[in-house]
Design an enzyme around this catalytic site. Structure first.
Site, mmCIF file in Angstrom:
data_model
loop_
_atom_site.group_PDB
_atom_site.id
_atom_site.type_symbol
_atom_site.label_atom_id
_atom_site.label_comp_id
_atom_site.label_asym_id
_atom_site.label_seq_id
_atom_site.Cartn_x
_atom_site.Cartn_y
_atom_site.Cartn_z
ATOM 1 N N ASP A 24 0.950 -1.165 -0.031
ATOM 2 C CA ASP A 24 0.060 -0.143 0.066
ATOM 3 C C ASP A 24 1.069 1.202 0.030
ATOM 4 O O ASP A 24 1.719 1.452 1.038
ATOM 5 C CB ASP A 24 -0.764 -0.087 1.151
ATOM 6 C CG ASP A 24 -1.713 1.382 1.301
ATOM 7 O OD1 ASP A 24 -1.855 1.804 0.518
ATOM 8 O OD2 ASP A 24 -2.051 1.504 2.500
ATOM 9 N N ASN A 26 -0.256 4.602 -0.341
ATOM 10 C CA ASN A 26 -0.979 5.908 0.271
ATOM 11 C C ASN A 26 -1.639 5.616 1.533
ATOM 12 O O ASN A 26 -2.334 6.694 1.907
ATOM 13 C CB ASN A 26 -2.015 6.386 -0.988
ATOM 14 C CG ASN A 26 -3.119 5.272 -0.990
ATOM 15 O OD1 ASN A 26 -3.056 4.272 -0.430
ATOM 16 N ND2 ASN A 26 -3.889 5.540 -2.121
ATOM 17 N N ASP A 28 -4.040 3.842 2.824
ATOM 18 C CA ASP A 28 -5.611 3.501 2.877
ATOM 19 C C ASP A 28 -5.929 2.125 3.322
ATOM 20 O O ASP A 28 -7.071 1.807 3.352
ATOM 21 C CB ASP A 28 -6.236 3.874 1.657
ATOM 22 C CG ASP A 28 -5.773 3.091 0.451
ATOM 23 O OD1 ASP A 28 -5.147 2.295 0.511
ATOM 24 O OD2 ASP A 28 -6.596 3.393 -0.648
ATOM 25 N N ASP A 32 -2.078 -1.407 -3.809
ATOM 26 C CA ASP A 32 -2.138 -0.380 -5.123
ATOM 27 C C ASP A 32 -1.052 -0.598 -6.262
ATOM 28 O O ASP A 32 0.067 -1.063 -5.855
ATOM 29 C CB ASP A 32 -2.429 0.983 -4.815
ATOM 30 C CG ASP A 32 -1.397 1.409 -3.891
ATOM 31 O OD1 ASP A 32 -0.204 1.484 -3.998
ATOM 32 O OD2 ASP A 32 -1.891 2.137 -2.837
ATOM 33 N N ASP A 101 -4.685 -10.895 -15.420
ATOM 34 C CA ASP A 101 -5.937 -11.656 -15.197
ATOM 35 C C ASP A 101 -6.959 -11.458 -16.046
ATOM 36 O O ASP A 101 -7.503 -9.987 -16.288
ATOM 37 C CB ASP A 101 -6.365 -11.758 -13.846
ATOM 38 C CG ASP A 101 -6.420 -13.187 -13.077
ATOM 39 O OD1 ASP A 101 -7.099 -13.613 -13.663
ATOM 40 O OD2 ASP A 101 -6.099 -13.123 -12.066
ATOM 41 N N ASP A 207 -9.221 -16.284 -16.201
ATOM 42 C CA ASP A 207 -9.994 -16.987 -15.022
ATOM 43 C C ASP A 207 -11.274 -18.010 -15.614
ATOM 44 O O ASP A 207 -11.872 -17.564 -16.449
ATOM 45 C CB ASP A 207 -10.552 -15.670 -14.350
ATOM 46 C CG ASP A 207 -11.375 -15.972 -13.134
ATOM 47 O OD1 ASP A 207 -10.854 -16.675 -12.143
ATOM 48 O OD2 ASP A 207 -12.493 -15.770 -13.112
ATOM 49 N N HIS A 340 -4.177 -17.389 -5.213
ATOM 50 C CA HIS A 340 -5.057 -16.612 -4.361
ATOM 51 C C HIS A 340 -6.242 -17.204 -3.899
ATOM 52 O O HIS A 340 -6.778 -16.769 -2.797
ATOM 53 C CB HIS A 340 -5.497 -15.381 -5.260
ATOM 54 C CG HIS A 340 -6.173 -15.726 -6.398
ATOM 55 N ND1 HIS A 340 -5.664 -16.212 -7.538
ATOM 56 C CD2 HIS A 340 -7.462 -15.424 -6.745
ATOM 57 C CE1 HIS A 340 -6.446 -16.228 -8.484
ATOM 58 N NE2 HIS A 340 -7.727 -16.011 -7.791
ATOM 59 N N ASP A 341 -6.429 -18.471 -4.584
ATOM 60 C CA ASP A 341 -7.698 -19.454 -4.252
ATOM 61 C C ASP A 341 -7.092 -20.343 -3.135
ATOM 62 O O ASP A 341 -8.017 -21.353 -2.712
ATOM 63 C CB ASP A 341 -8.479 -19.732 -5.228
ATOM 64 C CG ASP A 341 -9.179 -18.866 -6.098
ATOM 65 O OD1 ASP A 341 -9.679 -17.844 -5.308
ATOM 66 O OD2 ASP A 341 -9.206 -18.754 -7.419
#
Length: 569
Positions: A24, A26, A28, A32, A101, A207, A340-341
């Site tokens: 990250d 920034n 938040d 990003d 992706d 995907d 990621h799964d």
């Protein structure tokens, strides 16, 4: 050995980035594009030269970006299209290619096509999606068009009150399935694919590619099951027209660029099915990801009181053998432990408490010395572990939340549900990247969107960069061997032979290219073991995860998680 065409993507090493959790920039709490840009030197130092970037398109983030509302815009959480162009340019300066992706099975329900489609049954976009009227059951009640389950929810149908019809969604309710039978819809997607390629990206991970066709007879499944909805994935998986569509996409767009494509076909495809997608003469995709090596600890049985997290190594070896030999000289093979799964490989097949470094290195060596193009998932190179969330409220993944609701409703004991979710949840791979020992692992200066794994104090990038013997530096050496060493041709293009096939504790295989051979031998367990390979003689040791490994072939004594690569006489 048959010589195969040399390609840059066969000789590369991929690195999958989950943007929301990577870095990250920034404050938040959400990773990003600028965060990724800031870590390109780190990735170049690791040695990878392909980034697979999970979706960064505009999205309501119901499924963390896999629900696309605008294919041509970047999600505001991640930055802007200008940030993406900078990422592309800065990556290329470092010799790193970017693979996007590509989500073709569905859109978000907030995509303009679906917003228009649900306005009226006469909308010009209506047929971009899959709609059916409800049925009436024996008691006169309206019910869904079919009894098919969704991967995420009980039913794959959702009632749209405005038009009094149901739309199909094999994932989240907010991810309506696209109707690939519609020519105009396909052409619109092809234009989008071409737009990204013209921007300069180097390929796609496609995907849910196995699901582009459906059983349009919409007949109920008769699969035996306890519930009302049947988990009969054959109704929308690996059906014939998928290949017609992919050949069309390849002919019209993909074949005109020097790129590569890898499709997600999941756990239901066998070798022959995979060859339909990715054989050298298929004219569809270059590779396919399958999942059948990911669960050799039978993690989905962790609702059972008697379950133990023990790797079934024989089964795992059979899966590797199936794909290594089944595709050799016929198609190209992608290598990966997780994405990621899936849960973290360190928690699936490693031992993170007492043998973190040793087991992590063993898993790295076992994978990266096989035949195919390896993909490392962010954090794998430092041995990140499962999320270890304490309560159900800590989970964010839409499919995990639906699963918790379902299991609680079925009356399973809470403690078993907790264990099951800890073992199987997709959130396991999605905790923020652990960069250093500062608060939140250096991922963000704000509040992270998901809790950082508390073990970031001991498992982080900064500490491993400084340690020459670290897991990170072992990955570096393995990547160096694959990409630049004298062994490159053996590792990338050599044949594969499984040896010691029935040994319960050791995974061993030989790679051969011309008159040169490598032996890779790994103990997958804490208990020391011996393996005898009487026909093999070591010439020299190439790499090991212990500093004092033995050269004593043919009978080799292996310590806990010991893994060695030999060049053979």
């Amino acid at each position: 050995m048959t010589e195969v065409a040399r390609k840059w993507w066969k000789e590369g090493v991929g690195y999958q980035i989950y943007p929301k959790s990577f870095c990250d920039s920034n404050g938040d709490g959400i990773g990003d594009l600028q965060g990724i840009i800031s870590k390109l030197d780190y990735l170049a130092h690791l040695g990878i030269n392909i980034i697979w970037l999970c979706p960064v398109y505009q999205s309501p983030m119901d499924d963390n970006g896999y629900d696309v509302s605008d294919y041509y815009q970047i999600a505001k959480e991640f930055g802007s299209i200008e940030d993406f162009k900078i990422l592309l340019n800065e990556a290329k300066k470092r010799g790193i290619k970017i693979v996007m992706d590509l989500v073709l099975n569905h859109t978000s329900d907030e995509h303009p096509w679906f917003v228009e489609a649900r306005q009226s049954v006469d909308s010009p976009y209506r047929d971009y999606y899959i709609w059916q009227k409800g049925k009436t059951d024996e008691w006169g009640n309206e019910t869904e068009p079919t009894n098919w389950a969704s991967f995420f929810t009980p039913s794959c149908w959702e009632k749209d009150e405005q038009t009094n019809e149901y739309y199909m969604h094999i994932f989240s309710r907010k991810m309506p399935d696209l109707n690939w039978a519609n020519d105009k819809m396909r052409e619109s997607l092809y234009e989008m694919v071409k737009w990204w390629l013209e921007l300069g990206i180097d390929g796609f991970r496609v995907d849910a590619v196995a699901h582009l066709d459906r059983d349009f007879s919409f007949t109920d499944s008769h699969m035996p099951s306890h519930g009302k909805y049947k988990e009969d994935w054959s109704k929308f998986s690996n059906m014939p027209l998928v290949h017609t569509y992919l050949k069309e996409l390849n002919e019209k767009v993909l074949s005109h660029y020097d790129i590569f494509t890898v499709g997600e076909v999941g756990g239901g495809a066998d070798v022959n099915e995979a060859l339909k997608y990715a054989a050298y003469d298929s004219k569809e995709l270059d590779m396919v990801f399958t999942f059948d090596h990911c669960w050799a600890n039978n993690g989905y049985d962790s609702l059972n009181e008697t379950w133990t997290n023990r790797v079934n190594l024989y089964d795992l070896k059979q899966v590797f053998k199936k794909w290594q030999l089944g595709l050799q000289n016929r198609a190209w093979n992608p290598l990966y432990w997780l994405n990621h799964d899936h849960p973290r490989v360190m928690s699936q097949y490693g031992e993170a408490t007492h043998y973190h470094k040793e087991s992590g290195k063993m898993l790295a060596t076992s994978l990266l010395m096989m035949w195919g193009t390896p993909f490392i998932y962010n954090g794998e190179e430092i041995g990140m572990t499962n999320a270890d969330h304490l309560t159900f409220d800590d989970y964010h993944d839409v499919s995990t939340i639906e699963k918790i609701k379902k299991l609680l409703g079925e009356g399973h004991p809470t403690e078993l549900i907790e264990r099951y979710i800890k073992v199987t949840s997709r959130d396991n791979a999605r905790t923020p990247m652990q960069w250093d020992q500062t608060e939140n692992g250096g991922f963000t200066t704000g509040t992270p969107w998901m809790k950082v794994n508390p073990n970031y104090q001991t498992i982080n990038v900064a500490s491993q960069l400084e340690d020459e013997d670290s897991l990170f530096n072992h990955y570096r050496r393995l990547i160096e061997l694959r990409r630049f060493s004298d062994y490159k041709d053996i590792i990338v293009y050599g044949d594969y032979q499984l040896v010691g096939e029935h040994h319960p504790n050791v995974y061993a295989y030989v790679r051969t290219y011309g008159d040169r051979r490598l032996l890779i031998v790994s103990n997958f367990f804490e208990k020391p073991t011996t393996i005898c390979l009487p026909d093999l003689t070591a010439k020299q040791m190439v790499i090991s995860n212990y500093k004092d490994s033995s050269m004593h072939l043919p009978c080799l004594e292996l310590r806990a998680y010991e893994s060695i690569v030999f060049e053979l006489v």
